[in-house]
Design a protein around this motif. Structure first.
Motif, PDB file in Angstrom:
ATOM      1  N   ARG A  17      49.574  80.550   2.160  1.00 27.71           N
ATOM      2  CA  ARG A  17      48.953  81.774   2.674  1.00 27.71           C
ATOM      3  C   ARG A  17      48.656  81.662   4.171  1.00 27.71           C
ATOM      4  NH1 ARG A  17      44.696  83.622  -2.126  1.00 27.71           N
ATOM      5  NH2 ARG A  17      46.249  83.708  -3.802  1.00 27.71           N
ATOM      6  N   GLY A  48      48.534  82.510   8.212  1.00 31.16           N
ATOM      7  CA  GLY A  48      48.020  83.683   8.907  1.00 31.16           C
ATOM      8  C   GLY A  48      49.105  84.512   9.572  1.00 31.16           C
ATOM      9  N   LYS A  49      48.692  85.654  10.079  1.00 37.82           N
ATOM     10  CA  LYS A  49      49.611  86.603  10.705  1.00 37.82           C
ATOM     11  C   LYS A  49      50.268  86.029  11.957  1.00 37.82           C
ATOM     12  CE  LYS A  49      49.707  91.400  12.357  1.00 37.82           C
ATOM     13  NZ  LYS A  49      48.900  92.647  12.500  1.00 37.82           N
ATOM     14  N   ALA A  87      52.875  83.250  11.288  1.00 40.79           N
ATOM     15  CA  ALA A  87      54.028  83.866  10.618  1.00 40.79           C
ATOM     16  C   ALA A  87      54.900  84.585  11.641  1.00 40.79           C
ATOM     17  CB  ALA A  87      53.560  84.842   9.542  1.00 40.79           C
ATOM     18  N   ALA A  88      54.261  85.288  12.569  1.00 40.50           N
ATOM     19  CA  ALA A  88      55.001  86.002  13.610  1.00 40.50           C
ATOM     20  C   ALA A  88      55.749  85.027  14.510  1.00 40.50           C
ATOM     21  CB  ALA A  88      54.047  86.857  14.440  1.00 40.50           C
ATOM     22  N   LYS A 144      56.630  90.154   6.302  1.00 42.40           N
ATOM     23  CA  LYS A 144      55.586  90.826   5.523  1.00 42.40           C
ATOM     24  C   LYS A 144      54.211  90.307   5.909  1.00 42.40           C
ATOM     25  CE  LYS A 144      54.247  91.858   0.743  1.00 42.40           C
ATOM     26  NZ  LYS A 144      54.600  91.672  -0.690  1.00 42.40           N
ATOM     27  N   VAL A 145      54.085  88.986   6.042  1.00 45.12           N
ATOM     28  CA  VAL A 145      52.801  88.388   6.419  1.00 45.12           C
ATOM     29  C   VAL A 145      52.413  88.798   7.840  1.00 45.12           C
ATOM     30  CG1 VAL A 145      51.577  86.225   6.854  1.00 45.12           C
ATOM     31  CG2 VAL A 145      53.093  86.424   4.876  1.00 45.12           C
ATOM     32  N   ALA A 146      53.405  88.833   8.732  1.00 49.11           N
ATOM     33  CA  ALA A 146      53.135  89.156  10.134  1.00 49.11           C
ATOM     34  C   ALA A 146      52.944  90.648  10.373  1.00 49.11           C
ATOM     35  CB  ALA A 146      54.275  88.637  11.007  1.00 49.11           C
ATOM     36  N   GLY A 147      53.248  91.451   9.362  1.00 45.47           N
ATOM     37  CA  GLY A 147      53.107  92.897   9.516  1.00 45.47           C
ATOM     38  C   GLY A 147      54.209  93.516  10.349  1.00 45.47           C
TER      39      GLY A 147
END
Length: 236
Positions: free
Chosen positions: A40, A42-43, A46-47, A69-72
């Motif tokens: 899990r 963080g954003k 992930a980005a 998806k995690v990074a939005g």
């Protein structure tokens, strides 16, 4: 090992090395994806990892989808249609090329394509040079190659994946063949590697190294500006 790698990515430690280690092993991308889901992350990390994968032309769709998806990060590519292409071409005709240059950097295009005097520390660019693209392709064709890179792959830029019998995975552009050996230029280095025929288990043509969806976060106006910028290359 995958859990350790996921933890290092979550902490922002040696991200490039971790990714390369798993991408170079068969099913390594899937193992890392599963571990990242459990960790899990963080954003922000992930980005960062997603940007690195995009910059090296990774074909690990499941891993990139999870990180996005995690990074939005949006990845909704419009469905191809001649009507959409024509409409965007008309919008690009009156768009802002100067802002398009900024979008070229913002979308990450500059990591893989040469325009003007840009360089990437001596490593050959992953994608074709774009210095004269506006003089060789129509605006409509530029739109197609930007939004749907798999529709038209320039000769010499079709990605080949070679899996060896011991489970190593190599991706790159095939340079030439000597007997039945395969000579590749990996996307992240300037030198070639030779894979002896006897060590090869499977070869797969992957098509374009450019992932679809790189412009998904741009507004329609920003996208039109980007297309205008590209369309002007070589026309002045």
């Amino acid at each position: 090992a995958a859990a350790l790698g996921a933890g290092m990515i979550a902490e922002g430690q040696t991200v490039d090395e971790v990714l390369q280690t798993f991408l170079n092993r068969e099913a390594g991308g899937d193992a890392l994806t599963t571990a990242l889901a459990k960790a899990r992350i963080g954003k922000a990390p992930a980005a960062t990892a997603l940007a690195r994968l995009q910059s090296i032309g990774s074909s690990e769709a499941r891993l990139m989808e999870h990180l996005g998806k995690v990074a939005g990060v949006k990845n909704n590519v419009p469905t191809y249609s001649a009507k959409y292409v024509s409409s965007l071409a008309k919008a690009a005709a009156g768009a802002d090329a100067a802002n398009g240059k900024l979008m070229f950097a913002a979308a990450g295009c500059i990591a893989c394509h040469r325009v003007g005097t840009a360089n990437n520390t001596g490593i050959p660019f992953i994608g074709p040079e774009l210095e004269t693209i506006g003089n060789t392709l129509s605006t409509e064709r530029i739109i197609e190659e930007t939004l749907w890179p798999g529709r038209h792959v320039k000769e010499g830029f079709s990605l080949l994946q070679v899996t060896t019998k011991n489970g190593n995975v190599h991706q790159g552009y095939e340079q030439r063949s000597r007997a039945k050996d395969v000579i590749l230029r990996p996307l992240t280095q300037a030198t070639t590697i030779t894979i002896p025929h006897g060590e090869i288990r499977e070869q797969t043509e992957l098509g374009s190294a450019m992932p679809a969806g790189l412009t998904a976060n741009l507004s329609r106006q920003q996208l039109a500006d980007l297309i205008r910028y590209l369309a002007e290359q070589g026309r002045n």
